[in-house]
Design an enzyme around this catalytic site. Structure first.
Site, PDB file in Angstrom:
ATOM      1  CB  CYS A   2      -0.863   0.042   1.263  1.00 47.43           C
ATOM      2  SG  CYS A   2      -1.878  -1.399   1.435  1.00 47.43           S
ATOM      3  NE  ARG A  27       4.377   1.696  -1.472  1.00 45.62           N
ATOM      4  CZ  ARG A  27       5.544   1.149  -1.097  1.00 45.62           C
ATOM      5  NH1 ARG A  27       6.607   1.362  -1.830  1.00 45.62           N
ATOM      6  NH2 ARG A  27       5.642   0.401  -0.040  1.00 45.62           N
ATOM      7  CD1 TRP A  74      -2.595  -5.051  -4.709  1.00 49.50           C
ATOM      8  CD2 TRP A  74      -2.238  -6.234  -2.853  1.00 49.50           C
ATOM      9  NE1 TRP A  74      -2.544  -6.376  -5.073  1.00 49.50           N
ATOM     10  CE2 TRP A  74      -2.346  -7.125  -3.955  1.00 49.50           C
ATOM     11  CE3 TRP A  74      -2.013  -6.755  -1.579  1.00 49.50           C
ATOM     12  CZ2 TRP A  74      -2.237  -8.500  -3.814  1.00 49.50           C
ATOM     13  CZ3 TRP A  74      -1.912  -8.133  -1.436  1.00 49.50           C
ATOM     14  CH2 TRP A  74      -2.020  -8.987  -2.545  1.00 49.50           C
ATOM     15  CG  ASN A  98       2.572  -0.816   3.216  1.00 48.98           C
ATOM     16  OD1 ASN A  98       1.944  -1.814   2.894  1.00 48.98           O
ATOM     17  ND2 ASN A  98       3.790  -0.559   2.774  1.00 48.98           N
ATOM     18  N   GLY A  99       1.121  -2.859   5.627  1.00 47.75           N
ATOM     19  CA  GLY A  99       1.692  -4.017   6.324  1.00 47.75           C
ATOM     20  C   GLY A  99       0.578  -4.969   6.729  1.00 47.75           C
ATOM     21  CD  GLU A 478      10.142 -12.015 -16.756  1.00 51.63           C
ATOM     22  OE1 GLU A 478      10.005 -12.655 -15.686  1.00 51.63           O
ATOM     23  OE2 GLU A 478       9.781 -10.841 -16.881  1.00 51.63           O
ATOM     24  CE  LYS A 482       7.196  -8.721 -17.233  1.00 49.67           C
ATOM     25  NZ  LYS A 482       7.625  -9.494 -16.205  1.00 49.67           N
ATOM     26  CD  GLU A 485       3.700  -9.326 -14.405  1.00 55.31           C
ATOM     27  OE1 GLU A 485       3.461  -8.842 -13.295  1.00 55.31           O
ATOM     28  OE2 GLU A 485       4.855  -9.502 -14.815  1.00 55.31           O
ATOM     29  CG  HIS A 501       9.030 -36.447 -18.211  1.00 58.68           C
ATOM     30  ND1 HIS A 501       9.326 -37.792 -18.263  1.00 58.68           N
ATOM     31  CD2 HIS A 501      10.095 -35.808 -18.742  1.00 58.68           C
ATOM     32  CE1 HIS A 501      10.529 -37.963 -18.763  1.00 58.68           C
ATOM     33  NE2 HIS A 501      11.034 -36.769 -19.072  1.00 58.68           N
ATOM     34  CE  LYS A 600       7.889  -2.006 -10.976  1.00 59.34           C
ATOM     35  NZ  LYS A 600       8.114  -2.928 -12.117  1.00 59.34           N
TER      36      LYS A 600
END
Ligand code: AGP
Length: 605
Positions: A2, A27, A74, A98-99, A478, A482, A485, A501, A600
Site C-alpha cells: 500500500c 504500490r 492493495w 501499510n503491512g 518470464e 509477462k 500478469e 513427462h 509494483k
C-alpha cells in the site's frame, strides 16, 4: 503493498496528498482515502477504486486543513470497498497503514470485549481502536508507543490526532517509511518516489523507529524512545520519471528504453579504458567464495535462474537459487563463504527483505542487486549493486529484468576472472560482446510489427505454453509470467525436455506454444521437442537466432533474432516475449501499467 503519505504544512494539504497518492498508485490501487485536520475535526474522505475517484469526491466536498494523511490500498484483509479503505478513524485519531498485523484477530476480540465497535474487516482498524483507547490516558507519542508494543507483524503508519493540530506521527516495522523536508512543510511517505515531487531531501525510518513531524520540525525516536538523528539524503533528479513522453503507457516506454538503460548500466560497470569490469569491495574475497546463492521473487527470481547457468558455465562455483518466500522459512545451512545475492527491483519486497534479514541474523554478509538504491533492501545490505535502470513504473517488470541480468552477468564474469576460472582472452572477449548488447537489443525491438500480428492469435486461446532448455527455460518462465500478469490469460513456462513427462497432454489442436530456441547446445533437442508438440496439433511461435532452415507448415510464426554469443541469448530472447505480452494485453484492453490484483512493490508477505 500500500502507499502512505502525510503532510504537515502552513497551507492546505489535500491536493498535494492527492498528487502524491497518484505517484503511489503503483504500490496498490484497490481503494484510496485521506483525512485532514481542520478546526480540530478529523475530516475523512475515502472510496474504492482509483485516486481519481477520490479526487472527484474532493471536488464536491473539499477536505480543508494544513495537516493530513492519505493512502492507496492493495487489499490484504477485507475486500476493496469504501469501508475497508484507509484511513481508519475514530473521532479522535486517524490511521493509514501499510503491512499486516498478524495478531489482529486476538486484539479485535479484546477490544470488542471492552465494548469497542468495528466498522471494517481490516487489521488496520485494530490499530485505530487501540490508539483510541490509549489516548484516554496518554499523550499521542506514548499512546503510539504503547500501541505498537501490542502489535505483531509489519507496519508503516501515519497517524493524526484530533486535539493535536500540529503533529503527524509515523512508525515503521518491516514496511518502508520515509520523511521529506521542505520550507514550512514536512512529509511522511512510503518511499521517496511519492515525496520527490515536493522535495529532494529525504530520511528513512528503520525498523522500530517513530517520528514526530510538524510543518517546521521532525524528531526521530528509536524503539526505546531515545531521541535519534537520521541522515538526510539528497535524491537524484529524475525529471523524466513521471513523463511517458510519446508513449501510450509506462510499460511501452520502459520496454523501448532497454537499450539505453542497458547502456547506462554497462557504462557504470565496464571500464572502457582498461577493458575491465569494475566491481570492488566484495564482502567475501572472490577466491574464498565456495557457493553462490541467489534469491528473489517473480521476475527477479527468473534473473536468479538465468544466472545459475552463467555461474556454472564461467566459474568453478556451486550455485543455488531460491524463491525468497521459500528461502525465508527453509532450514538454510548458512556458510560464511557463500555469497548471498538478493535481487529486487523495488528493494522493498517483503519476502526478499526478510530472506536478507535472515542472513544478517546469522552473521552472513549480504549483497543486493536493486534498482532503487534508497530502498530498505539496499540499506540493509553489506554490498549494493545498482542496476541503473531508472524508475520502473509499469507493474510488469521489463527494463529492470534486463538490468538485473546484466549486473549479475558482469559480476559473474568478474568473479570468474578474479578466481582464475576464466582465461583473460575469454574475459576480454565477453566484455567486448557486452558492449554490443544495447545495439542488439535495439535490433530485437524491431520485431514489434510481427509480434503485433501474432498477438491476435492469442486472444481466443485457452492458454499457452512457453518452452526452453538451459538458460532459455527461465526466459520461458518470464515470458509466461509477462503474459499472465498483463493479459490475465493462463500461460505456463516449462523446460522443453519435460513436456513428455505429462504436460504434453495439454497440447491440443491450435494451442499456442512459444518455443525459445537459440543456437546453443540445446538447439536440436529443443527442435525435437517442438516436433513432438507439432505432432499433437500445437500452434508454434518459434523464436530463434539460428540460421538453420527449419521448415514445417505447423510453425505458424517464426521470429528471427540477431545471432549472438549464446550466453547473451537470455537478454535478446526476452524482448519479443515482453512485446508479445504487451500487445496481447493491449488487444484485450487490459490496464497495461496497473494490471488487476497486482502491485509494483509487494511489501507484505
Ligand atoms: C514482475 O513483472 C512482477 N511485477 C513481480 O513478479 C515482481 O518481479 C516481483 O514482485 C519482485 O519485485 P521486486 O523485483 O521489486 O522485488
Amino acid at each position: 503493498m500500500c502507499g502512505i503519505i502525510g503532510i504537515a504544512s502552513n497551507k492546505s494539504v489535500s491536493m498535494n496528498i492527492i498528487n502524491s497518492l497518484k505517484k503511489l498508485e503503483y504500490r496498490g490501487y484497490d481503494s484510496a482515502g485521506l483525512a485532514t485536520l481542520n478546526n480540530n475535526e478529523i475530516n475523512e474522505k475515502k472510496c474504492s477504486g482509483r485516486v481519481e475517484q477520490l479526487e472527484k469526491i474532493l471536488f464536491k466536498t473539499s477536505a480543508e486543513g494544513n495537516l493530513g494523511i492519505g493512502h492507496v490500498r492493495w487489499a490484504t484483509h477485507g475486500v476493496p470497498n469504501t469501508i475497508n479503505a484507509h484511513p481508519h478513524s475514530t473521532e479522535i485519531v486517524s490511521v493509514v497503514h501499510n503491512g499486516i498485523i498478524e495478531n489482529s484477530n486476538d486484539l479485535k476480540k479484546q477490544l470488542e470485549l471492552k465494548g469497542l465497535k468495528f466498522k471494517s474487516q481490516t487489521d488496520t482498524e485494530v490499530i485505530t481502536l487501540l490508539l483510541t483507547n490509549e489516548l484516554k490516558t496518554h499523550q499521542p507519542f506514548d499512546a503510539v508507543h504503547k500501541t505498537l508494543k501490542q502489535l505483531k507483524g509489519s507496519f508503516a503508519l501515519g497517524i493524526i490526532f484530533k486535539n493535536f493540530k500540529d503533529i503527524i506521527i509515523g512508525a515503521r516495522r518491516g514496511s518502508p517509511l520515509a520523511v521529506g523536508y521542505s520550507k514550512d512543510e514536512n512529509y511522511l511517505g512510503s518511499d521517496s518516489y511519492a515525496l520527490k515531487t515536493m522535495t529532494n531531501k529525504i530520511s528513512y525510518l528503520d525498523d522500530g523507529d517513530i517520528c514526530v513531524l510538524t510543518k517546521d520540525n521532525v524528531s526521530f525516536y528509536d524503539v526505546k524512545k531515545n531521541k535519534i538523528n537520521k541522515e538526510v539524503f539528497i535524491l537524484s533528479d529524475d525529471k523524466n520519471v513521471s513523463d511517458k513522453g510519446d508513449y501510450k503507457n509506462f510499460m511501452s516506454k520502459e520496454i523501448f528504453e532497454q537499450p539505453i538503460t542497458a547502456k547506462n548500466c554497462i557504462h557504470e560497470y565496464v571500464d572502457k579504458i582498461r577493458d575491465d569490469i569494475n566491481f570492488y569491495n566484495f564482502p567475501i574475497k572472490p577466491q574464498s567464495i565456495n557457493k553462490i546463492v541467489l534469491v528473489g521473487c517473480g521476475t527477479a527470481y527468473h534473473s536468479c535462474l538465468v544466472a545459475k547457468y552463467w555461474f556454472e558455465a564461467f566459474t568453478s562455483l556451486n550455485v543455488e537459487t531460491d524463491i525468497a518466500s521459500e528461502f525465508r522459512y527453509r532450514n538454510v545451512r548458512f556458510n560464511k563463504n557463500n555469497l548471498y545475492l538478493f535481487v529486487s527491483q523495488s528493494g522493498e519486497t517483503a519476502d526478499t527483505a526478510a530472506a536478507l534479514d535472515l542472513c544478517k541474523k546469522n552473521g552472513i554478509k549480504t549483497c543486493s542487486i536493486v534498482n532503487v538504491v534508497e530502498s530498505s533492501i539496499a540499506r540493509n545490505s553489506d554490498w549494493v549493486l545498482p542496476i541503473h535502470a531508472g524508475p520502473e513504473i509499469g507493474v510488469a517488470s521489463t527494463k529492470a529484468f534486463i538490468g538485473q541480468m546484466l549486473v549479475i552477468y558482469m559480476l559473474c564474469l568478474k568473479i570468474a576472472d578474479l578466481r582464475g576460472d576464466m582465461k583473460k582472452k575469454d574475459y576480454q572477449k565477453k566484455i567486448s560482446n557486452i558492449k554490443k548488447l544495447p545495439e542488439l537489443l535495439e535490433r530485437c525491438l524491431k520485431v514489434e510489427d510481427k509480434i503485433q500480428l501474432i498477438a491476435k492469435d492469442f486472444l481466443d486461446s485457452k492458454g499457452s505454453m512457453f518452452l526452453g532448455r538451459g538458460s532459455s527455460f527461465p526466459i520461458a518462465l518470464e515470458g509466461a509470467l509477462k503474459l499472465k500478469e498483463l493479459s490475465y490469460l493462463h500461460a505456463e513456462g516449462y523446460p522443453a525436455g519435460e513436456m513428455k513427462h505429462g504436460p504434453l497432454a495439454l497440447i491440443e489442436n491450435g494451442l499456442p506454444v512459444i518455443v525459445i530456441a537459440p543456437h546453443d547446445k540445446y538447439f536440436h533437442k529443443t527442435v525435437s521437442n517442438m516436433q513432438e508438440v507439432i505432432a499433437r496439433g500445437g500452434k508454434i511461435l518459434l523464436i530463434t537466432d539460428s540460421n538453420e532452415n527449419i521448415v514445417n507448415e505447423n510453425i505458424r510464426f517464426k521470429i528471427d533474432l540477431p545471432l549472438v554469443e549464446e550466453s547473451l541469448s537470455p537478454f535478446l530472447f526476452t524482448i519479443p516475449l515482453q512485446l508479445l505480452a504487451y500487445h496481447v494485453a493491449l488487444l484485450k484492453k487490459c490496464d497495461i501499467d496497473k494490471p488487476r490484483n497486482l502491485a509494483k512493490s509487494v511489501t507484505v508477505e
